[in-house]
Design an enzyme around this catalytic site. Structure first.
Site, PDB file in Angstrom:
ATOM      1  N   GLU A 230       0.830  -1.211   0.000  1.00 30.25           N
ATOM      2  CA  GLU A 230       0.000   0.000   0.000  1.00 30.25           C
ATOM      3  C   GLU A 230       0.863   1.259   0.000  1.00 30.25           C
ATOM      4  O   GLU A 230       1.174   1.796   1.065  1.00 30.25           O
ATOM      5  CB  GLU A 230      -0.933   0.002   1.222  1.00 30.25           C
ATOM      6  CG  GLU A 230      -1.864   1.207   1.249  1.00 30.25           C
ATOM      7  CD  GLU A 230      -2.731   1.299   2.501  1.00 30.25           C
ATOM      8  OE1 GLU A 230      -2.478   0.571   3.474  1.00 30.25           O
ATOM      9  OE2 GLU A 230      -3.650   2.129   2.507  1.00 30.25           O
TER      10      GLU A 230
ATOM     11  N   LYS B 272      -2.553  -2.117  -3.179  1.00 30.24           N
ATOM     12  CA  LYS B 272      -3.593  -1.259  -2.608  1.00 30.24           C
ATOM     13  C   LYS B 272      -3.151   0.176  -2.852  1.00 30.24           C
ATOM     14  O   LYS B 272      -2.135   0.621  -2.305  1.00 30.24           O
ATOM     15  CB  LYS B 272      -3.750  -1.545  -1.111  1.00 30.24           C
ATOM     16  CG  LYS B 272      -4.705  -0.593  -0.394  1.00 30.24           C
ATOM     17  CD  LYS B 272      -5.159  -1.183   0.923  1.00 30.24           C
ATOM     18  CE  LYS B 272      -5.990  -0.203   1.736  1.00 30.24           C
ATOM     19  NZ  LYS B 272      -6.699  -0.844   2.842  1.00 30.24           N
TER      20      LYS B 272
HETATM   21  P1  13P Z   1      -9.052   4.377   4.400  1.00 35.36           P
HETATM   22  O1  13P Z   1      -9.978   3.664   3.422  1.00 35.36           O
HETATM   23  O2  13P Z   1      -9.775   5.009   5.555  1.00 35.36           O
HETATM   24  O3  13P Z   1      -8.106   5.300   3.695  1.00 35.36           O
HETATM   25  O4  13P Z   1      -8.148   3.260   5.069  1.00 35.36           O
HETATM   26  C1  13P Z   1      -7.606   2.277   4.289  1.00 35.36           C
HETATM   27  C2  13P Z   1      -6.369   1.784   4.886  1.00 35.36           C
HETATM   28  O5  13P Z   1      -6.188   0.591   5.043  1.00 35.36           O
HETATM   29  C3  13P Z   1      -5.328   2.748   5.270  1.00 35.36           C
HETATM   30  O6  13P Z   1      -4.154   2.063   5.564  1.00 35.36           O
END
Ligand code: 13P
Length: 341
Positions: A178, A220
């Site tokens: 991510e 992600k």
């Molecule tokens: P949000 O969808 O609130 O941005 O959170 C996703 C997430 O896993 C952040 O690390």
């Protein structure tokens, strides 16, 4: 490394009509969320809130997996089952957040961060596997501002993400990488697109350098939106076009899927953007959601720590999960919000 298991897990994570609930808020983030609805952030309240979400009747038809925080992975549902097993029994894959948060990046401009958690990671992954977790998540953050992000920041984060991903695959756990490009700031959507492209290019180069297998990996990503403080906010079609263009340029087709974070977008914007992208023809990978706030906000605001509100909060959560399930198939329309509400 169990390739057959990795392949099966990755495919299930992005199964048609399903997405991932991010419920891996650290205790600090949970405190902020709970404060907003005046709930005390105790261990039992955190457990009760996660129980509310996971026990929502029927939500498993929209969720392929749930990302847990370490504390939650060790807690039990009301029936005495550990949460990872509780989810698995519902056909929802338990996952685990394994980064240890952000630290200042030394010798870089103020505000630039790198995520930590590589030390001892292999041992922790082995334990999480034994606890039933079949995928993991690691978040890195890229901030846009004057003179930032620097190449150093992008490079450092790309390398930690790749080393984490390699460790996960060695432990037969599917890594979600991510690299979040924050929407904070007054930058344009065009600038966000540039930064997403530079970031993703560096991340995929690092993945190759560390022998990470693209077939057993989920990205992600943030969406390419205008900075929160920019007076011109890109519309739904522009966000969808810019985001998909960047992904097509940078994410190899060998990868089983791409999921999105919501990043502070409104609940409905996160759904609308996903639907517009998923409706596009000839995408090389399935696109779906892995939201925390955009799935949980209405549930948290309804619950407010009161047992009497659990049913209504579960309905609110079910609704957002259902809307995003439609969105990941390109089938969401604004009028469906009212019909189903
Ligand atoms: P949000 O969808 O609130 O941005 O959170 C996703 C997430 O896993 C952040 O690390």
């Amino acid at each position: 490394m169990d390739s057959a298991l990795l392949s099966k897990t990755a495919a299930a994570m992005v199964a048609k009509g399903k997405g991932i609930l991010a419920a891996d808020e650290s205790s600090g983030t949970c405190e902020k969320r709970f404060q907003s609805v005046k709930v005390e952030c105790t261990e039992e309240n955190r457990r009760a809130y996660r129980q509310l979400l996971f026990a929502t009747p029927g939500v498993e038809q929209y969720l392929s997996g749930v990302i847990l925080f370490d504390e939650t992975a060790r807690q039990k549902a009301s029936d005495g089952t550990a949460f990872p097993q509780y989810l698995a029994k519902k056909g929802v894959i338990p996952g685990i957040k394994v980064d240890k948060g952000l630290a200042d990046l030394p010798l870089a401009p103020q505000g630039e961060k790198v995520s930590e958690g590589l030390d001892g990671l292999a041992k922790r992954l082995d334990e999480y596997f034994k606890m039933g977790c079949r995928f993991a998540k690691w978040r890195s953050v890229i901030t846009i501002g004057e003179g930032i992000p620097t190449h150093t920041c992008i490079y450092a984060n790309a390398h930690v993400l790749a080393r984490y991903a390699a460790a996960c695959q060695a432990a037969s756990i599917v890594p979600i990488i991510e690299p979040e490009v924050l929407l904070d700031g007054d930058h344009t959507a065009e600038r966000s697109e540039e930064v997403h492209e530079a970031t993703l290019r560096a991340v995929y180069a690092a993945l190759a350098a560390y022998n990470v297998q693209l077939e057993y990996l989920i990205l992600k990503t943030s969406m390419v939106v205008s900075g929160k403080e920019n007076s011109r906010q890109a519309g739904v079609d522009e966000v969808a076009e810019r985001t998909v263009r960047v992904l097509k340029r940078t994410v190899p087709a060998a990868q089983p899927g791409v999921v999105f974070l919501s990043g502070g977008q409104s609940d409905e914007a996160a759904t609308a953007h996903l639907s517009a992208m998923a409706a596009m023809k000839n995408l090389p990978w399935p696109l779906t959601f892995s939201y925390s706030r955009a799935l949980q906000n209405p549930a948290l605001n309804t619950w407010r720590g009161q047992a009497a509100n659990i049913g209504a909060a579960q309905q609110a959560f079910h609704h957002r999960a259902q809307m995003n399930s439609l969105a990941c198939q390109g089938k969401w329309r604004p009028e469906l919000e009212k019909q189903a509400a």
